[in-house]
Design a protein around this motif. Structure first.
Motif, mmCIF file in Angstrom:
data_model
loop_
_atom_site.group_PDB
_atom_site.id
_atom_site.type_symbol
_atom_site.label_atom_id
_atom_site.label_comp_id
_atom_site.label_asym_id
_atom_site.label_seq_id
_atom_site.Cartn_x
_atom_site.Cartn_y
_atom_site.Cartn_z
ATOM 1 N N SER A 8 7.365 30.491 75.013
ATOM 2 C CA SER A 8 6.456 30.305 73.878
ATOM 3 C C SER A 8 5.030 30.043 74.376
ATOM 4 N N VAL A 9 4.892 29.322 75.497
ATOM 5 C CA VAL A 9 3.556 29.086 76.050
ATOM 6 C C VAL A 9 2.947 30.408 76.497
ATOM 7 N N ARG A 10 3.750 31.201 77.204
ATOM 8 C CA ARG A 10 3.243 32.498 77.681
ATOM 9 C C ARG A 10 2.815 33.362 76.498
ATOM 10 N N ALA A 11 3.659 33.416 75.471
ATOM 11 C CA ALA A 11 3.364 34.256 74.301
ATOM 12 C C ALA A 11 2.089 33.783 73.609
ATOM 13 N N LEU A 12 1.959 32.461 73.503
ATOM 14 C CA LEU A 12 0.800 31.856 72.830
ATOM 15 C C LEU A 12 -0.505 32.215 73.538
ATOM 16 N N ARG A 13 -0.428 32.377 74.868
ATOM 17 C CA ARG A 13 -1.661 32.563 75.633
ATOM 18 C C ARG A 13 -1.894 33.998 76.078
ATOM 19 N N ILE A 14 -1.079 34.941 75.635
ATOM 20 C CA ILE A 14 -1.257 36.326 76.090
ATOM 21 C C ILE A 14 -2.688 36.779 75.799
ATOM 22 N N GLY A 15 -3.358 37.303 76.833
ATOM 23 C CA GLY A 15 -4.714 37.834 76.665
ATOM 24 C C GLY A 15 -5.769 36.769 76.422
ATOM 25 N N ARG A 16 -5.386 35.508 76.465
ATOM 26 C CA ARG A 16 -6.373 34.436 76.245
ATOM 27 C C ARG A 16 -6.577 33.646 77.540
ATOM 28 N N PRO A 17 -7.729 32.999 77.678
ATOM 29 C CA PRO A 17 -7.956 32.241 78.910
ATOM 30 C C PRO A 17 -6.923 31.135 79.103
ATOM 31 N N LEU A 18 -6.531 30.941 80.329
ATOM 32 C CA LEU A 18 -5.627 29.835 80.654
ATOM 33 C C LEU A 18 -5.924 29.384 82.081
ATOM 34 N N VAL A 19 -6.955 28.546 82.208
ATOM 35 C CA VAL A 19 -7.261 27.998 83.522
ATOM 36 C C VAL A 19 -6.550 26.647 83.627
#
Ligand SMILES: Nc1ncnc2c1ncn2[C@@H]1O[C@H](COP(=O)(O)OP(=O)(O)O)[C@@H](O)[C@H]1O
Ligand SMILES: Nc1ccn([C@H]2C[C@H](O)[C@@H](COP(=O)(O)OP(=O)(O)O)O2)c(=O)n1
Length: 237
Positions: A8-19
């Motif tokens: 769910s974390v991966r799906a939530l952040r697809i294509g969005r910044p995640l530093v």
């Protein structure tokens, strides 16, 4: 951590910044834990300590006086450096020469603080670190000493990974295959941290930085705890 939560974390952040910025003292588990967190999140990984080590290797090899700040700063600008940004592949090259293992030698560990406390060299390496983060569309786990505070204070997740001095010395001793006596280990862990602390604070969490104490956790438990922090921080925002 359950697979569903991670998905769910991966799906939530697809294509969005995640530093994910991770700081901490020597032997706290930064490199190994950060690498595994990057694998699980399927994002890039940067070991900024390897960049300070590579610059140190270059200075030592070419006979640059580490006490000469101007020379070290110039070397940092001239450095032809390639560092892996994949958690599945480890390499560091200087002028095309593979220095992946050479930069971990005790001689480099003893010399690196002199380079890391040269402010002009820090400015140049920080610039390169920020460039690499941008190049990866701000999707990266970045670990070091000043990532949460200086390199990427705007990171989506900021964490201070700590462990007791005893645990850190024990882990480093095991990692080096029992080749170092207590005095040598202390020089490479405790004394080096004391020198590095002169220019960056990595012993106390800055405001908004979550502390993860791994003293009583094994490696798997620490990775899980780090991923729980990532999930919680992202769900909060
Ligand atoms: N929670 C932990 N428990 C036990 N050993 C660990 C833990 N985290 C890391 N290690 C091990 O400790 C050693 C030092 O970790 P490393 O990631 O190199 O630390 P750092 O990058 O902070 O110096 C490695 O051999 C690593 O596998
Ligand atoms: N962002 C960073 C990363 C490392 N450093 C310095 C501090 C350390 O003495 C050296 C080497 O870092 P490294 O993370 O490889 O150190 P460890 O041996 O893993 O503890 O570089 C720094 O000043 N700032």
């Amino acid at each position: 951590m359950t697979q569903e939560l991670l998905e769910s974390v991966r799906a939530l952040r697809i294509g969005r910044p995640l530093v994910v910025a991770i700081d901490g003292p020597s032997g706290s588990g930064k490199s190994s834990v950060s690498k595994e967190v990057a694998r699980r999140l399927r994002i890039a990984y940067l070991d900024t300590g390897a960049m300070y080590r590579a610059l140190t290797w270059h200075c030592v090899t070419t006979g640059i006086d580490l006490e000469d700040a101007a020379a070290v700063e110039q070397a940092s600008r001239d450095l032809v450096l390639e560092v892996s940004t994949s958690p599945n592949e480890e390499y560091v090259r200087v002028d095309g020469v593979d220095v992946t293992d050479a930069i971990r030698e005790p001689a480099i560990s003893s010399a690196v603080s002199a380079v890391a406390t040269t402010l002009g060299a820090r400015t140049e390496l920080i610039r390169r670190q920020r460039d690499l983060i941008e190049k990866h569309h701000r999707r990266m786990v970045v670990e070091g000493r000043d990532i949460t505070t200086v390199v990427a204070p705007g990171a989506e997740v900021r964490m201070l990974l700590t462990a007791s001095e005893e645990a850190r010395l024990r882990r480093r001793g095991l990692q080096l295959g029992g080749t170092q006596n207590a005095e040598e280990l202390a020089a490479q862990v405790t004394h080096r941290d004391a020198k590095d602390s002169a220019v960056v604070n990595f012993t106390q969490a800055a405001s908004g930085v979550v502390t993860l104490d791994s003293s009583d956790l094994d490696f798997e438990q620490t990775v899980d705890a780090a991923l729980v922090i990532v999930t919680k921080v992202l769900n909060r925002d």
